[in-house]
Design an enzyme around this catalytic site. Sequence first.
Site, PDB file in Angstrom:
ATOM      1  N   TYR A 271     -12.686  -2.305  -2.943  1.00  0.00           N
ATOM      2  CA  TYR A 271     -13.113  -2.496  -1.561  1.00  0.00           C
ATOM      3  C   TYR A 271     -14.628  -2.383  -1.441  1.00  0.00           C
ATOM      4  CZ  TYR A 271      -8.339  -2.279   0.361  1.00  0.00           C
ATOM      5  OH  TYR A 271      -7.029  -2.535   0.698  1.00  0.00           O
TER       6      TYR A 271
ATOM      7  N   LYS B 112       0.842  -1.202   0.000  1.00  0.00           N
ATOM      8  CA  LYS B 112       0.000   0.000   0.000  1.00  0.00           C
ATOM      9  C   LYS B 112       0.884   1.262   0.000  1.00  0.00           C
ATOM     10  CE  LYS B 112      -3.764  -2.457   2.353  1.00  0.00           C
ATOM     11  NZ  LYS B 112      -4.763  -2.391   3.461  1.00  0.00           N
TER      12      LYS B 112
ATOM     13  N   ARG C 286      -1.709 -14.501   4.088  1.00  0.00           N
ATOM     14  CA  ARG C 286      -2.442 -13.829   5.169  1.00  0.00           C
ATOM     15  C   ARG C 286      -1.732 -14.021   6.507  1.00  0.00           C
ATOM     16  NH1 ARG C 286      -6.904 -10.381   4.408  1.00  0.00           N
ATOM     17  NH2 ARG C 286      -7.865 -11.263   6.281  1.00  0.00           N
TER      18      ARG C 286
ATOM     19  N   ARG D 150       3.199  -6.789   8.761  1.00  0.00           N
ATOM     20  CA  ARG D 150       2.573  -5.588   9.333  1.00  0.00           C
ATOM     21  C   ARG D 150       3.271  -5.132  10.612  1.00  0.00           C
ATOM     22  NH1 ARG D 150      -3.472  -7.485   7.615  1.00  0.00           N
ATOM     23  NH2 ARG D 150      -3.641  -6.212   5.720  1.00  0.00           N
TER      24      ARG D 150
ATOM     25  N   ASN E 136      -1.836  -0.129   7.122  1.00  0.00           N
ATOM     26  CA  ASN E 136      -1.264  -1.424   7.513  1.00  0.00           C
ATOM     27  C   ASN E 136      -0.362  -2.000   6.426  1.00  0.00           C
ATOM     28  OD1 ASN E 136      -3.226  -2.178   5.722  1.00  0.00           O
ATOM     29  ND2 ASN E 136      -4.446  -3.345   7.186  1.00  0.00           N
TER      30      ASN E 136
ATOM     31  N   PHE F 125     -15.108   3.854   8.167  1.00  0.00           N
ATOM     32  CA  PHE F 125     -13.731   4.199   7.809  1.00  0.00           C
ATOM     33  C   PHE F 125     -13.514   4.321   6.306  1.00  0.00           C
ATOM     34  CE2 PHE F 125     -13.563  -0.546   8.284  1.00  0.00           C
ATOM     35  CZ  PHE F 125     -13.091  -0.907   7.028  1.00  0.00           C
TER      36      PHE F 125
ATOM     37  N   GLU G 262      -9.747 -10.447  -7.258  1.00  0.00           N
ATOM     38  CA  GLU G 262      -8.739  -9.384  -7.150  1.00  0.00           C
ATOM     39  C   GLU G 262      -7.657  -9.527  -8.217  1.00  0.00           C
ATOM     40  OE1 GLU G 262      -7.474  -9.550  -3.062  1.00  0.00           O
ATOM     41  OE2 GLU G 262      -9.419  -8.852  -2.333  1.00  0.00           O
TER      42      GLU G 262
ATOM     43  N   THR H 233      -4.851  -7.268  10.850  1.00  0.00           N
ATOM     44  CA  THR H 233      -5.153  -5.982  10.209  1.00  0.00           C
ATOM     45  C   THR H 233      -4.572  -4.807  10.996  1.00  0.00           C
ATOM     46  OG1 THR H 233      -7.216  -6.863   9.296  1.00  0.00           O
ATOM     47  CG2 THR H 233      -7.049  -4.476   9.462  1.00  0.00           C
TER      48      THR H 233
ATOM     49  N   HIS I 145      -1.695  -5.730   1.667  1.00  0.00           N
ATOM     50  CA  HIS I 145      -2.998  -6.387   1.497  1.00  0.00           C
ATOM     51  C   HIS I 145      -2.782  -7.829   1.093  1.00  0.00           C
ATOM     52  CE1 HIS I 145      -7.109  -7.123   0.090  1.00  0.00           C
ATOM     53  NE2 HIS I 145      -6.545  -7.713  -0.944  1.00  0.00           N
TER      54      HIS I 145
HETATM   55  P1  CMP Z   1      -7.364  -4.763   4.528  1.00  0.00           P
HETATM   56  O1  CMP Z   1      -7.797  -5.706   5.606  1.00  0.00           O
HETATM   57  O2  CMP Z   1      -6.338  -5.190   3.573  1.00  0.00           O
HETATM   58  O3  CMP Z   1      -8.657  -4.292   3.722  1.00  0.00           O
HETATM   59  C1  CMP Z   1      -9.555  -3.368   4.303  1.00  0.00           C
HETATM   60  C2  CMP Z   1      -8.789  -2.174   4.730  1.00  0.00           C
HETATM   61  O4  CMP Z   1      -9.533  -1.149   5.354  1.00  0.00           O
HETATM   62  C3  CMP Z   1      -7.791  -2.587   5.818  1.00  0.00           C
HETATM   63  O5  CMP Z   1      -6.818  -3.418   5.248  1.00  0.00           O
HETATM   64  C4  CMP Z   1      -7.344  -1.239   6.307  1.00  0.00           C
HETATM   65  O6  CMP Z   1      -6.417  -0.609   5.424  1.00  0.00           O
HETATM   66  C5  CMP Z   1      -8.670  -0.491   6.270  1.00  0.00           C
HETATM   67  N1  CMP Z   1      -9.289  -0.558   7.579  1.00  0.00           N
HETATM   68  C6  CMP Z   1      -9.761  -1.645   8.209  1.00  0.00           C
HETATM   69  N2  CMP Z   1     -10.261  -1.353   9.420  1.00  0.00           N
HETATM   70  C7  CMP Z   1     -10.102  -0.022   9.567  1.00  0.00           C
HETATM   71  C8  CMP Z   1     -10.435   0.891  10.597  1.00  0.00           C
HETATM   72  N3  CMP Z   1     -11.030   0.497  11.729  1.00  0.00           N
HETATM   73  N4  CMP Z   1     -10.124   2.172  10.402  1.00  0.00           N
HETATM   74  C9  CMP Z   1      -9.558   2.567   9.247  1.00  0.00           C
HETATM   75  N5  CMP Z   1      -9.222   1.740   8.221  1.00  0.00           N
HETATM   76  C10 CMP Z   1      -9.486   0.469   8.385  1.00  0.00           C
END
Ligand code: CMP
Length: 147
Positions: free
Chosen positions: A50, A10, A86, A106, A116, A58, A130, A92, A119
């Site tokens: 997404y 990212k 994963r 991460r 984070n 968010f 994807e 996350t 992905h």
């Molecule tokens: P990922 O799990 O790859 O895909 C969804 C993304 O949304 C996640 O990574 C984060 O980058 C973002 N995300 C998930 N939870 C939150 C949160 N609580 N606040 C802000 N961003 C989030």
Amino acid sequence: EKEKTLAMIKPDGLSLNYTDKIRKVILESGFDIIREMMVRLDAGNVTQFYAEHSKKSFFPNLVVYMTSGPVLIMVLEKPNAISDWRALIGPTDSRKAKVSHPNSIRAMCGLDSAKNCVHGSDSPQSAAREISFFFGDILPGFVKHDE
Ligand code: CMP
């Protein structure tokens, strides 16, 4: 039986210069990187990619974050690639990753639950969708960034 998954570095991972470190972990963990492409996503791309998160609180922040700079898209291949990738990236929330999964990607480069740094597809269905999102002919018009 080999399996493919979609990995993404990212904008924060790229701007903080973690690309080479992440690539090294990927290769040392037995994945082959079979496709790689640097792209700049726009808000429409992020909304489609997404889609499952589009109603979350968010989501506006996610669009700002994911359009803040180029991302590096990779297709990784190995047996059990989807769940192994994963596991390698960790939870996350990068702050939790630093505590519970200190060897995860991460933990190395993520900042929090939003930024984070990487992905990974969460299921075979997501991986197929994807991978074709970026490498199929479904969505033309990504702006490629050559380094
Ligand atoms: P990922 O799990 O790859 O895909 C969804 C993304 O949304 C996640 O990574 C984060 O980058 C973002 N995300 C998930 N939870 C939150 C949160 N609580 N606040 C802000 N961003 C989030």
